[in-house]
Write a protein that holds these residues in place. Structure first.
Motif, PDB file in Angstrom:
ATOM      1  N   GLY A   1      23.280  11.420 -16.413  1.00 55.63           N
ATOM      2  CA  GLY A   1      22.421  10.656 -17.401  1.00 55.63           C
ATOM      3  C   GLY A   1      21.134  11.461 -17.815  1.00 55.63           C
ATOM      4  N   ILE A   2      20.910  12.628 -16.931  1.00 55.63           N
ATOM      5  CA  ILE A   2      19.969  13.556 -17.285  1.00 55.63           C
ATOM      6  C   ILE A   2      20.367  14.603 -18.334  1.00 55.63           C
ATOM      7  N   SER A   3      19.818  14.393 -19.593  1.00 57.81           N
ATOM      8  CA  SER A   3      20.355  15.422 -20.602  1.00 57.81           C
ATOM      9  C   SER A   3      19.799  16.677 -20.787  1.00 57.81           C
ATOM     10  N   ALA A   4      18.573  16.697 -20.076  1.00 60.94           N
ATOM     11  CA  ALA A   4      17.727  18.207 -20.279  1.00 60.94           C
ATOM     12  C   ALA A   4      16.564  17.922 -19.387  1.00 60.94           C
ATOM     13  N   TYR A   5      15.992  18.986 -18.745  1.00 63.99           N
ATOM     14  CA  TYR A   5      14.660  18.765 -18.228  1.00 63.99           C
ATOM     15  C   TYR A   5      14.044  20.214 -18.603  1.00 63.99           C
ATOM     16  N   ASN A   6      12.667  19.937 -18.190  1.00 64.66           N
ATOM     17  CA  ASN A   6      11.519  21.066 -18.542  1.00 64.66           C
ATOM     18  C   ASN A   6      10.936  21.002 -17.159  1.00 64.66           C
ATOM     19  N   ILE A   7      10.399  22.565 -16.791  1.00 65.50           N
ATOM     20  CA  ILE A   7       9.320  22.871 -15.904  1.00 65.50           C
ATOM     21  C   ILE A   7       8.306  23.285 -16.534  1.00 65.50           C
ATOM     22  N   THR A   8       7.029  22.914 -15.943  1.00 61.41           N
ATOM     23  CA  THR A   8       5.787  23.226 -16.527  1.00 61.41           C
ATOM     24  C   THR A   8       4.769  23.943 -15.679  1.00 61.41           C
ATOM     25  N   THR A   9       4.259  25.022 -15.958  1.00 57.46           N
ATOM     26  CA  THR A   9       3.553  25.852 -14.706  1.00 57.46           C
ATOM     27  C   THR A   9       1.760  25.014 -15.041  1.00 57.46           C
ATOM     28  N   ALA A  10       0.991  25.443 -14.103  1.00 59.27           N
ATOM     29  CA  ALA A  10      -0.366  24.829 -14.331  1.00 59.27           C
ATOM     30  C   ALA A  10      -1.131  25.634 -15.077  1.00 59.27           C
ATOM     31  N   VAL A  11      -2.228  25.529 -15.833  1.00 66.07           N
ATOM     32  CA  VAL A  11      -2.654  26.225 -16.612  1.00 66.07           C
ATOM     33  C   VAL A  11      -3.303  27.474 -15.929  1.00 66.07           C
ATOM     34  N   THR A  12      -3.037  28.617 -16.399  1.00 66.15           N
ATOM     35  CA  THR A  12      -3.010  29.936 -15.756  1.00 66.15           C
ATOM     36  C   THR A  12      -4.204  30.556 -16.638  1.00 66.15           C
ATOM     37  N   ALA A  13      -5.360  30.957 -16.175  1.00 61.41           N
ATOM     38  CA  ALA A  13      -6.266  31.770 -16.702  1.00 61.41           C
ATOM     39  C   ALA A  13      -5.916  33.476 -16.557  1.00 61.41           C
ATOM     40  N   VAL A  14      -5.899  34.053 -17.840  1.00 58.23           N
ATOM     41  CA  VAL A  14      -5.588  35.526 -17.789  1.00 58.23           C
ATOM     42  C   VAL A  14      -6.267  36.283 -18.528  1.00 58.23           C
ATOM     43  N   ASN A  15      -6.687  37.538 -18.435  1.00 56.18           N
ATOM     44  CA  ASN A  15      -7.420  38.150 -19.239  1.00 56.18           C
ATOM     45  C   ASN A  15      -6.569  38.755 -20.420  1.00 56.18           C
ATOM     46  N   PRO A  16      -6.952  38.515 -21.702  1.00 52.18           N
ATOM     47  CA  PRO A  16      -6.326  39.200 -22.857  1.00 52.18           C
ATOM     48  C   PRO A  16      -6.641  40.588 -23.193  1.00 52.18           C
ATOM     49  N   VAL A  17      -5.810  41.467 -23.091  1.00 54.32           N
ATOM     50  CA  VAL A  17      -6.025  42.906 -23.103  1.00 54.32           C
ATOM     51  C   VAL A  17      -6.110  43.573 -24.587  1.00 54.32           C
ATOM     52  N   ASN A  18      -5.325  43.319 -25.572  1.00 52.64           N
ATOM     53  CA  ASN A  18      -5.280  43.853 -26.628  1.00 52.64           C
ATOM     54  C   ASN A  18      -5.545  42.869 -27.904  1.00 52.64           C
ATOM     55  N   PHE A  19      -6.199  41.879 -27.693  1.00 59.79           N
ATOM     56  CA  PHE A  19      -6.486  40.770 -28.590  1.00 59.79           C
ATOM     57  C   PHE A  19      -7.686  40.070 -28.172  1.00 59.79           C
ATOM     58  N   SER A  20      -8.372  39.457 -29.119  1.00 59.54           N
ATOM     59  CA  SER A  20      -9.431  38.505 -28.846  1.00 59.54           C
ATOM     60  C   SER A  20      -9.332  37.285 -29.000  1.00 59.54           C
ATOM     61  N   ARG A  21      -9.999  36.496 -27.978  1.00 58.01           N
ATOM     62  CA  ARG A  21      -9.734  34.973 -27.780  1.00 58.01           C
ATOM     63  C   ARG A  21     -10.958  34.313 -28.767  1.00 58.01           C
ATOM     64  N   ILE A  22     -10.657  32.914 -28.936  1.00 63.09           N
ATOM     65  CA  ILE A  22     -11.719  32.252 -29.911  1.00 63.09           C
ATOM     66  C   ILE A  22     -12.658  31.828 -29.121  1.00 63.09           C
ATOM     67  N   GLU A  23     -13.754  31.915 -29.549  1.00 62.96           N
ATOM     68  CA  GLU A  23     -15.455  31.880 -28.766  1.00 62.96           C
ATOM     69  C   GLU A  23     -16.279  31.068 -29.506  1.00 62.96           C
ATOM     70  N   ASP A  24     -17.068  30.433 -28.800  1.00 62.96           N
ATOM     71  CA  ASP A  24     -17.957  29.657 -29.850  1.00 62.96           C
ATOM     72  C   ASP A  24     -19.320  30.645 -29.692  1.00 62.96           C
ATOM     73  N   ASP A  25     -19.838  31.382 -30.419  1.00 59.20           N
ATOM     74  CA  ASP A  25     -20.697  32.201 -30.531  1.00 59.20           C
ATOM     75  C   ASP A  25     -22.135  31.660 -30.049  1.00 59.20           C
ATOM     76  N   ASP A  26     -22.375  30.432 -30.236  1.00 62.05           N
ATOM     77  CA  ASP A  26     -23.708  29.722 -29.878  1.00 62.05           C
ATOM     78  C   ASP A  26     -23.741  29.141 -28.533  1.00 62.05           C
ATOM     79  N   VAL A  27     -22.522  29.497 -27.705  1.00 59.91           N
ATOM     80  CA  VAL A  27     -22.672  29.175 -26.269  1.00 59.91           C
ATOM     81  C   VAL A  27     -22.904  30.367 -25.534  1.00 59.91           C
ATOM     82  N   ASP A  28     -23.559  30.351 -24.311  1.00 59.39           N
ATOM     83  CA  ASP A  28     -23.804  31.374 -23.507  1.00 59.39           C
ATOM     84  C   ASP A  28     -22.190  31.457 -22.503  1.00 59.39           C
TER      85      ASP A  28
END
Length: 482
Positions: free
Chosen positions: A125-152
């Protein structure tokens, strides 16, 4: 001349009154069919909605059990002893106020166990399933993330967030309708070293499907091994995803979906992956309860988990239509009541024009029951023609009625949502519910019910109108005519 011939001649002798009765019965029959068909359509709409959204079971770690297991482990270690004890880390920290103890858990201690997940996924009766990891913080190496410029940003991790999925199509954000693919595709179980990024992140870094981006462990940005993932999709959101923690690291635009094994590598984990959630999709929502019972029979350590009955989300999804069946039923009742009154008045008007005829028949000794039978036969002939003709127009009329009722239900739900906007806290994953269409079918069974209902109304109306005339004797009738 038999009764049928007399009835037919009487019908065609006064065409205006016959046509008026025909139109009345035709409209009544249409309303009856529309109401009954809309009642069935409401049930079909709920079932279609459930099948479209799906039904499933969400499994998460039980926090109380996690705490109890940690206490048992800590009770067995030696006093003042530091180190890793079956996934529970203990560290002594010297501060200006004296020594304190820091306790934290490895991924191996917190994760959902893969073999338990696979046991549940094998349930019939189970047709499909998914496993999700916890939110994992990692360092972006060759690209820039989105930041709020007005926030420290000094207190922020200056990272991006990875969420690994076995089957991205069954991720909570996708199922809720909040996240949709703008370009490319979702991640599947066969993928490795791939990711799906936000449209904002793609625009900021001039990235597209096929580009490759790099990550490494945030704890050693300079020396940690770099891992590369290919972008297979770009997503957009209807509402920003709720961050798990404060800071730009966890903001919606910096969330990157990856294959199930990638976050473990990118963060440099030495204690395995941290599987935070597992979602099991039911193949048939009508078998939901049976599937749930079968899952509960599986021999695993259930005290370790919370199995969340995700069917509640479906009930919420279809709650806008819960009253539609009642509204349709009320429509049928109102039509029946109004039709009885209208038909009674129509037959009173009809018989008033035949008072002289009825008086003569009574004077000639014709039994009242025979006169009643004659009038009833005429009414049945006209009503039958009207009902059968209404069958041809019923599908279109029923569709219009059902669409209108559904539209009113949706409008009512929208108004209620506005009224409760400041009373109920909503998650960013909440998505707007829409109706893509309503299916209405006028079945032979409904036609039979319609014919029976109209026949009952006609008999009652003719009988009631006949009593007003038949209770008088011929002398009284002729005196009224004079």
């Amino acid at each position: 001349m038999n009764s049928f011939q007399r009835a037919w001649r009487s019908v065609i002798r006064k065409p205006v009154k016959s046509i008026l009765l025909f139109l009345i019965v035709f409209i009544i029959s249409l309303f009856f069919l529309s109401g009954m068909a809309s009642r069935n359509a409401s049930i079909a709409t709920q079932n279609i909605t459930k099948q479209a959204v799906g039904a499933g079971f969400l499994m998460e770690a039980n926090e109380a059990d996690k705490h109890n297991r940690a206490e048992e482990i800590l009770e067995q270690k030696g006093e003042g002893e530091e180190g890793n004890f079956d996934g529970v880390n203990v560290e002594k920290i010297e501060t200006e106020y004296g020594a304190s103890w820091r306790v934290w858990y490895d991924n191996s201690f917190q994760t959902l166990l893969l073999h338990d997940i696979e046991k549940i996924s094998a349930v019939s009766g189970i047709s499909a399933y998914n496993i999700t990891t916890a939110v994992t913080a990692v360092n972006p190496v060759n690209f820039s993330r989105i930041e709020d410029d007005d926030v420290d940003q000094s207190s922020d991790l200056r990272c991006v967030s990875l969420i690994g999925s076995k089957d991205m199509s069954l991720d909570t954000n996708i199922l809720s309708g909040n996240v949709t693919i703008k370009e490319g595709r979702m991640i599947t179980a066969e993928d490795s070293d791939v990711c799906v990024i936000s449209e904002e992140l793609a625009e900021k870094n001039n990235l597209s499907v096929g580009s490759r981006i790099q990550f490494n462990d945030r704890h050693d940005r300079e020396n940690a091994e770099v891992f590369e993932a290919e972008i297979v999709g770009i997503y957009k959101v209807r509402q920003k995803m709720t961050p798990v923690m404060s800071g730009d690291t966890y903001r919606s635009e910096n969330i990157i979906f990856t294959d199930l094994g990638f976050p473990e590598k990118a963060e440099g984990s030495v204690s395995g992956a941290l599987y935070e959630k597992a979602y099991f999709k039911a193949a048939d929502v009508n078998q939901y309860d049976e599937i749930k019972k079968e899952i509960r029979k599986i021999d695993i350590g259930w005290e370790r988990y919370d199995l969340i009955d995700n069917n509640g989300n479906i009930d919420t999804m279809s709650s806008n239509f819960n009253d539609l069946e009642e509204v349709s039923q009320m429509l049928v009742i109102v039509v029946a009541g109004a039709s009885l009154i209208i038909l009674f008045l129509a037959f009173v008007f009809w018989m008033k024009g035949r008072v002289q005829e009825i008086g003569i028949l009574l004077a000639l000794g014709t039994p009242k029951i025979k006169i009643f039978g004659q009038i009833l036969l005429e009414a049945v002939m006209i009503a039958s023609a009207a009902v059968f003709l209404s069958f041809t127009a019923a599908p279109a009329a029923s569709k219009i009625t059902a669409d209108y009722l559904v539209e009113q239900q949706v409008r009512q739900a929208d108004e209620q949502s506005v009224l409760e906007a400041n009373k109920v806290a909503k998650s960013a994953e909440d998505s707007e519910e829409t109706v893509t269409g309503v299916s209405v079918e006028v079945t032979p069974e409904l036609m039979l019910y319609d014919w029976f209902g109209v026949a009952v109304l006609v008999i009652i109306s003719v009988g009631a109108a006949d009593l007003l005339i038949a209770r008088k004797n011929p002398k009284d009738i002729f005196s009224e005519i004079n």
